[in-house]
Design a protein around this motif. Structure first.
Motif, PDB file in Angstrom:
ATOM      1  N   UNK A 162       0.826  -1.205   0.000  1.00  0.00           N
ATOM      2  CA  UNK A 162       0.000   0.000   0.000  1.00  0.00           C
ATOM      3  C   UNK A 162       0.860   1.254   0.000  1.00  0.00           C
ATOM      4  N   UNK A 163       1.980   1.217   0.713  1.00  0.00           N
ATOM      5  CA  UNK A 163       2.889   2.361   0.705  1.00  0.00           C
ATOM      6  C   UNK A 163       3.508   2.565  -0.678  1.00  0.00           C
ATOM      7  N   UNK A 164       3.913   1.482  -1.307  1.00  0.00           N
ATOM      8  CA  UNK A 164       4.489   1.574  -2.656  1.00  0.00           C
ATOM      9  C   UNK A 164       3.445   2.100  -3.634  1.00  0.00           C
ATOM     10  N   UNK A 165       2.233   1.578  -3.553  1.00  0.00           N
ATOM     11  CA  UNK A 165       1.149   2.037  -4.426  1.00  0.00           C
ATOM     12  C   UNK A 165       0.876   3.524  -4.207  1.00  0.00           C
ATOM     13  N   UNK A 166       0.826   3.960  -2.963  1.00  0.00           N
ATOM     14  CA  UNK A 166       0.585   5.369  -2.652  1.00  0.00           C
ATOM     15  C   UNK A 166       1.678   6.277  -3.189  1.00  0.00           C
ATOM     16  N   UNK A 167       2.932   5.847  -3.048  1.00  0.00           N
ATOM     17  CA  UNK A 167       4.038   6.644  -3.578  1.00  0.00           C
ATOM     18  C   UNK A 167       4.011   6.722  -5.097  1.00  0.00           C
ATOM     19  N   UNK A 168       3.662   5.624  -5.754  1.00  0.00           N
ATOM     20  CA  UNK A 168       3.551   5.644  -7.213  1.00  0.00           C
ATOM     21  C   UNK A 168       2.423   6.565  -7.674  1.00  0.00           C
ATOM     22  N   UNK A 169       1.318   6.569  -6.939  1.00  0.00           N
ATOM     23  CA  UNK A 169       0.202   7.445  -7.295  1.00  0.00           C
ATOM     24  C   UNK A 169       0.564   8.911  -7.069  1.00  0.00           C
ATOM     25  N   UNK A 170       1.307   9.208  -6.008  1.00  0.00           N
ATOM     26  CA  UNK A 170       1.762  10.583  -5.794  1.00  0.00           C
ATOM     27  C   UNK A 170       2.723  11.022  -6.892  1.00  0.00           C
ATOM     28  N   UNK A 171       3.593  10.122  -7.312  1.00  0.00           N
ATOM     29  CA  UNK A 171       4.509  10.431  -8.403  1.00  0.00           C
ATOM     30  C   UNK A 171       3.740  10.670  -9.703  1.00  0.00           C
ATOM     31  N   UNK A 172       2.744   9.834  -9.972  1.00  0.00           N
ATOM     32  CA  UNK A 172       1.925  10.022 -11.173  1.00  0.00           C
ATOM     33  C   UNK A 172       1.161  11.345 -11.106  1.00  0.00           C
ATOM     34  N   UNK A 173       0.638  11.681  -9.935  1.00  0.00           N
ATOM     35  CA  UNK A 173      -0.075  12.942  -9.782  1.00  0.00           C
ATOM     36  C   UNK A 173       0.855  14.133 -10.005  1.00  0.00           C
ATOM     37  N   UNK A 174       2.091  14.007  -9.531  1.00  0.00           N
ATOM     38  CA  UNK A 174       3.069  15.077  -9.785  1.00  0.00           C
ATOM     39  C   UNK A 174       3.300  15.246 -11.286  1.00  0.00           C
ATOM     40  N   UNK A 175       3.550  14.152 -11.989  1.00  0.00           N
ATOM     41  CA  UNK A 175       3.861  14.263 -13.410  1.00  0.00           C
ATOM     42  C   UNK A 175       2.671  14.781 -14.206  1.00  0.00           C
ATOM     43  N   UNK A 176       1.460  14.404 -13.810  1.00  0.00           N
ATOM     44  CA  UNK A 176       0.289  14.893 -14.533  1.00  0.00           C
ATOM     45  C   UNK A 176      -0.010  16.344 -14.154  1.00  0.00           C
ATOM     46  N   UNK A 177       0.152  16.682 -12.888  1.00  0.00           N
ATOM     47  CA  UNK A 177      -0.306  17.983 -12.434  1.00  0.00           C
ATOM     48  C   UNK A 177       0.717  19.084 -12.347  1.00  0.00           C
ATOM     49  N   UNK A 178       2.003  18.761 -12.179  1.00  0.00           N
ATOM     50  CA  UNK A 178       2.955  19.833 -11.899  1.00  0.00           C
ATOM     51  C   UNK A 178       4.233  19.768 -12.706  1.00  0.00           C
TER      52      UNK A 178
END
Length: 68
Positions: free
Chosen positions: A23-39
């Motif tokens: 779950x921690x790995x999944x959460x970090x990957x989703x935060x990374x994806x959100x960064x690349x899409x959003x910022x």
């Protein structure tokens, strides 16, 4: 009357680390994806150029991020 214990509290069972790590790995990957899409553009850009911005351009609009 039945003899029930009042005032006793249930102690939660500890969660094993091997169940938390995915779950921690999944959460970090989703935060990374959100960064690349959003910022990932302009002053906060990690990768130079507009390659990432153009690659995730439609995702930005779908998620409501302004980009132009």
């Amino acid at each position: 009357m039945s003899a029930t214990a009042t005032g006793s509290h249930a102690i939660p069972a500890p969660i094993p680390v091997r169940e938390i790590v995915p779950w921690l790995v999944f959460g970090l990957l989703m935060l990374l994806a959100l960064y690349f899409v959003g910022a990932e553009e302009g002053a906060t850009s990690i990768i130079p150029g507009m390659y990432v911005h153009e690659w995730v351009h439609d995702s930005r609009h779908l998620l409501g991020f302004p980009c132009h």
